[in-house]
Design a protein around this motif. Structure first.
Motif, short mmCIF file in Angstrom:
data_model
loop_
_atom_site.label_atom_id
_atom_site.label_comp_id
_atom_site.label_asym_id
_atom_site.label_seq_id
_atom_site.Cartn_x
_atom_site.Cartn_y
_atom_site.Cartn_z
N UNK A 124 31.33 40.05 48.18
CA UNK A 124 31.31 41.05 49.24
C UNK A 124 32.59 41.89 49.21
N UNK A 125 33.73 41.26 49.05
CA UNK A 125 35.00 41.99 48.98
C UNK A 125 35.03 42.92 47.77
N UNK A 126 34.47 42.42 46.66
CA UNK A 126 34.43 43.24 45.44
C UNK A 126 33.63 44.51 45.69
N UNK A 127 32.52 44.37 46.37
CA UNK A 127 31.68 45.53 46.68
C UNK A 127 32.41 46.48 47.63
N UNK A 128 33.09 45.93 48.64
CA UNK A 128 33.82 46.77 49.60
C UNK A 128 34.90 47.60 48.91
N UNK A 129 35.65 46.98 48.04
CA UNK A 129 36.73 47.70 47.34
C UNK A 129 36.14 48.72 46.38
N UNK A 130 35.04 48.37 45.69
CA UNK A 130 34.41 49.30 44.75
C UNK A 130 33.88 50.53 45.46
#
Length: 307
Positions: A124-130
């Protein structure tokens, strides 16, 4: 006169018949020299007198029977408060296997569930940053805790840190964990399993951190780690596989299976365990053989519902 001649002839005939035979006295033993003495008594045909021949035969002294040294059985008090089943008392092999796997499995499945939840958060964090949204202050603090716990580069970007964490924060197939525990602990009967709940042969390097191996080399400092609970023992194993540099290949294989959307096959992943034992490839073959031979024990029977 004739009778006298017949009498003399009869005596000579008896002497002639007796001459070829040997009369042996019972063997005697010279205790001081361990020599067998044989006396042979024969009759000299020319004189009619008995002749004694003495033969001495040396024999090897019998070797004394080796002394039986009884090993002193030393009882070690457990370094934990967990009540372990007495696996060594279970003579039926299928029963022992079922009970051992049933004893270890709940902690393994609980740990894998924790890792799934952490991994879901990282994704989820990876998606948010991307997407350019970024993380909240609270999320950044939590990410930093992951970075510290899993030994990820502090200087890398948040996105790179999460990528590295996704390599490490992942499950290990339950079947693989179970057979490694069985292999390393001799199905829960080893000294390290009984005394220190160490089912995986994990080492530690601080004095007093565990149990000193009986065959430890002179000058070596390592001990076999002791744990206080089954959960902490399982966590120790997962931390070893997911964090230690020696298992980078294992984690790379797992990540590649993920990238190809393939299931995490235990036999394929086992090939990444070459560093786990000094036996190398032979150890991996043992583990894969155990995976194949114990498949029926990995499937848990679903409880039947009452009608």
């Amino acid at each position: 006169m004739m009778l006298f001649i017949r009498y003399i002839l009869a005596i000579l005939l008896l002497v002639a018949l007796a001459a070829p035979f040997t009369f042996l006295k019972p063997d005697s033993l010279d205790n001081e020299t361990d020599t067998i003495i044989i006396e042979e008594v024969t009759v000299d045909l020319s004189s009619g007198k008995p002749v004694t021949k003495i033969t001495r035969i040396k024999q090897n002294k019998p070797k004394p029977a080796p002394k039986v040294v009884e090993k002193e059985v030393v009882f070690e008090e457990p370094l934990h408060q967990v009540k372990l089943p007495d696996f060594s008392a279970i003579s039926d092999i299928p029963t022992k296997k079922r009970q051992f796997f049933s004893f270890i499995r709940p902690a393994v499945e609980a740990k894998n569930q924790q890792l799934r939840e952490k991994r879901s958060k990282l994704e989820y964090w990876h998606e948010q940053i991307s997407l350019g949204i970024g993380l909240t202050d609270e999320e950044n603090l939590e990410l930093q805790a992951f970075v510290d716990a899993y030994r990820v580069d502090n200087g890398a970007s948040s996105l790179q840190q999460i990528d590295d964490l996704l390599m490490r924060v992942d499950v290990i197939p339950t079947s693989l964990v179970l057979v490694q525990a069985a292999n390393e602990s001799a199905w829960g009967t080893s000294r390290f399993a009984r005394v220190g709940l160490n089912f995986f042969g994990i080492w530690c390097y601080k004095r007093g951190c565990g149990m000193v191996p009986g065959g430890r080399d002179t000058g070596a400092k390592h001990e076999v780690a002791a744990f206080q609970s089954i959960d902490s023992a399982i966590s120790g194993y997962f931390n070893n596989i997911n964090k230690h540099n020696a298992y980078h290949v294992f984690r790379t294989i797992r990540a590649e299976l993920r990238a190809q959307d393939q299931p995490l096959d235990a036999e394929i992943l086992a090939t990444g365990l070459l560093p786990y034992s000094q036996r190398g490839a032979h150890y991996v073959l043992d583990i894969t053989d155990m995976l194949r031979h114990n498949k029926r024990y990995f499937v848990q029977k679903k409880p039947t519902q009452a009608l």
